[in-house]
Design a protein around this motif. Structure first.
Motif, PDB file in Angstrom:
ATOM      1  N   PRO A 110      70.956  33.403  95.320  1.00 47.42           N
ATOM      2  CA  PRO A 110      72.089  34.022  96.018  1.00 47.42           C
ATOM      3  C   PRO A 110      72.000  33.913  97.538  1.00 47.42           C
ATOM      4  N   ALA A 111      70.784  34.038  98.087  1.00 44.67           N
ATOM      5  CA  ALA A 111      70.628  33.958  99.550  1.00 44.67           C
ATOM      6  C   ALA A 111      71.055  32.590 100.073  1.00 44.67           C
ATOM      7  N   ARG A 112      70.817  31.549  99.274  1.00 47.30           N
ATOM      8  CA  ARG A 112      71.201  30.203  99.702  1.00 47.30           C
ATOM      9  C   ARG A 112      72.722  30.036  99.704  1.00 47.30           C
ATOM     10  N   ALA A 113      73.392  30.792  98.850  1.00 47.29           N
ATOM     11  CA  ALA A 113      74.852  30.699  98.769  1.00 47.29           C
ATOM     12  C   ALA A 113      75.525  31.254 100.023  1.00 47.29           C
ATOM     13  N   LEU A 114      74.768  31.922 100.871  1.00 49.49           N
ATOM     14  CA  LEU A 114      75.312  32.368 102.150  1.00 49.49           C
ATOM     15  C   LEU A 114      75.445  31.193 103.112  1.00 49.49           C
ATOM     16  N   ALA A 115      74.667  30.121 102.863  1.00 53.36           N
ATOM     17  CA  ALA A 115      74.656  28.970 103.774  1.00 53.36           C
ATOM     18  C   ALA A 115      75.498  27.807 103.265  1.00 53.36           C
ATOM     19  N   ILE A 116      75.459  27.561 101.958  1.00 51.63           N
ATOM     20  CA  ILE A 116      76.187  26.430 101.384  1.00 51.63           C
ATOM     21  C   ILE A 116      76.841  26.832 100.067  1.00 51.63           C
ATOM     22  N   SER A 117      77.808  26.040  99.663  1.00 54.84           N
ATOM     23  CA  SER A 117      78.504  26.259  98.395  1.00 54.84           C
ATOM     24  C   SER A 117      77.729  25.589  97.268  1.00 54.84           C
ATOM     25  N   PHE A 118      77.832  26.128  96.040  1.00 56.05           N
ATOM     26  CA  PHE A 118      77.136  25.576  94.886  1.00 56.05           C
ATOM     27  C   PHE A 118      78.112  24.968  93.896  1.00 56.05           C
ATOM     28  N   SER A 119      77.700  23.879  93.264  1.00 57.22           N
ATOM     29  CA  SER A 119      78.456  23.310  92.153  1.00 57.22           C
ATOM     30  C   SER A 119      78.121  24.055  90.871  1.00 57.22           C
ATOM     31  N   ASP A 120      78.772  23.689  89.779  1.00 55.77           N
ATOM     32  CA  ASP A 120      78.354  24.146  88.462  1.00 55.77           C
ATOM     33  C   ASP A 120      76.987  23.538  88.171  1.00 55.77           C
ATOM     34  N   PRO A 121      76.220  24.103  87.214  1.00 55.94           N
ATOM     35  CA  PRO A 121      74.863  23.599  86.947  1.00 55.94           C
ATOM     36  C   PRO A 121      74.835  22.147  86.485  1.00 55.94           C
ATOM     37  N   THR A 122      73.806  21.429  86.949  1.00 57.32           N
ATOM     38  CA  THR A 122      73.551  20.075  86.454  1.00 57.32           C
ATOM     39  C   THR A 122      72.589  20.117  85.265  1.00 57.32           C
TER      40      THR A 122
END
Length: 279
Positions: A110-122
């Motif tokens: 979750p902390a990383r989602a403050l910096a960049i957007s996430f795709s659906d899981p690979t």
């Protein structure tokens, strides 16, 4: 008369605005168009991070299952792949700063989602323990959460956060690098190493003295995602998630991962019991 002139002036301004708007919209290129114009998809990679990435020191050529995935994304867009040498922490900064277009194989913290957007899981990558002690074969996260258990972990990693959450009572040795954490187990200073499955199966293949890979219960599966700059448009974000979903569901991502493990004589059946790449 003044009122009439004001109405005419306002109308002319509105018409001028309408004429400029389409031109401005045309000047704003989509993320995919920008990548196509550049001719390359930029992706960060880490040296000596098998089975994800590895760089041949003689040829400079990159290998690993993440490289295969990134090449497929680039091919789908119709461009070449450009590798940006980086580190796990810097790969997020590379995407955030625009130095890279996407970063693969990220743990969706979750902390990383403050910096960049996430795709659906690979794919999904479970947290495991590596230990030479057979008594940990049936370990649970609850049984490991004991002051009598000493575990090693690399500071600030995803596995460090898992350790903080699930093993607050254990004796945790935190090291600046993963190699130091591995050495702690190999030397008997720690009972077990906390890490993820794909890293761990390669570790024990290279260093049999580390023991075996065990999956504590309940299985803690972490989605591996692709990081995308928040400023990227919705078309690009949708495309990346569609790519991740499709290739996970039809098994292509698993095929690439198994191919990345093959140089270490690791097959799909060699992955520890209780682990599923599909989640």
């Amino acid at each position: 008369m003044k009122f009439f002139k004001a109405i005419v002036a306002a109308s002319l301004l509105a018409l001028a605005g309408a004429a400029v708007a389409p031109a401005a919209a045309q000047d704003t290129k989509s993320t995919i168009d920008q990548i196509k114009e550049r001719g390359v998809l930029r992706v960060p990679a880490i040296v000596n991070e098998d089975p994800y990435f590895n760089k041949d020191p003689r040829t400079g050529e990159w290998h690993g299952f993440v490289i295969d995935m990134a090449n497929d994304i680039a091919t789908t867009i119709g461009v070449k792949l450009e590798v940006v040498e980086s580190s796990w922490a810097n790969s997020i900064l590379d995407v955030q700063s625009g130095k890279a277009d996407i970063a693969l194989a990220l743990t969706a913290l979750p902390a990383r989602a403050l910096a960049i957007s996430f795709s659906d899981p690979t794919y999904y990558n479970s947290f495991v323990i590596v230990s030479p002690k057979a008594e940990y074969a049936k370990a649970t996260w609850a049984s490991l959460n004991d002051p009598g258990v000493t575990v090693a972990v690399d500071l600030g990693s995803a596995q460090d956060l898992i350790t903080q959450q699930y093993l607050p009572k254990a004796n945790v040795l935190r090291f600046k690098t993963r190699d130091e954490a591995i050495l702690a187990v190999a030397s008997g200073k720690a009972d077990a190493l906390i890490n993820t499955v794909l890293n761990s199966v390669v570790m024990v293949k290279r260093n049999p003295q580390l023991g075996l890979v065990y999956v504590p219960q309940p299985v803690l599966s972490s989605p591996s995602v692709i990081g995308i700059n928040y400023s990227s448009d919705e078309q690009f974000k949708s495309f990346i998630s569609a790519w991740a979903n499709y290739n996970r569901r039809v098994g292509n991502n698993q095929t690439w991962i198994v191919k990345g493990l093959a140089p270490f004589d690791i097959a799909i059946d060699d992955l520890p019991e209780g682990f599923d790449l599909g989640g």
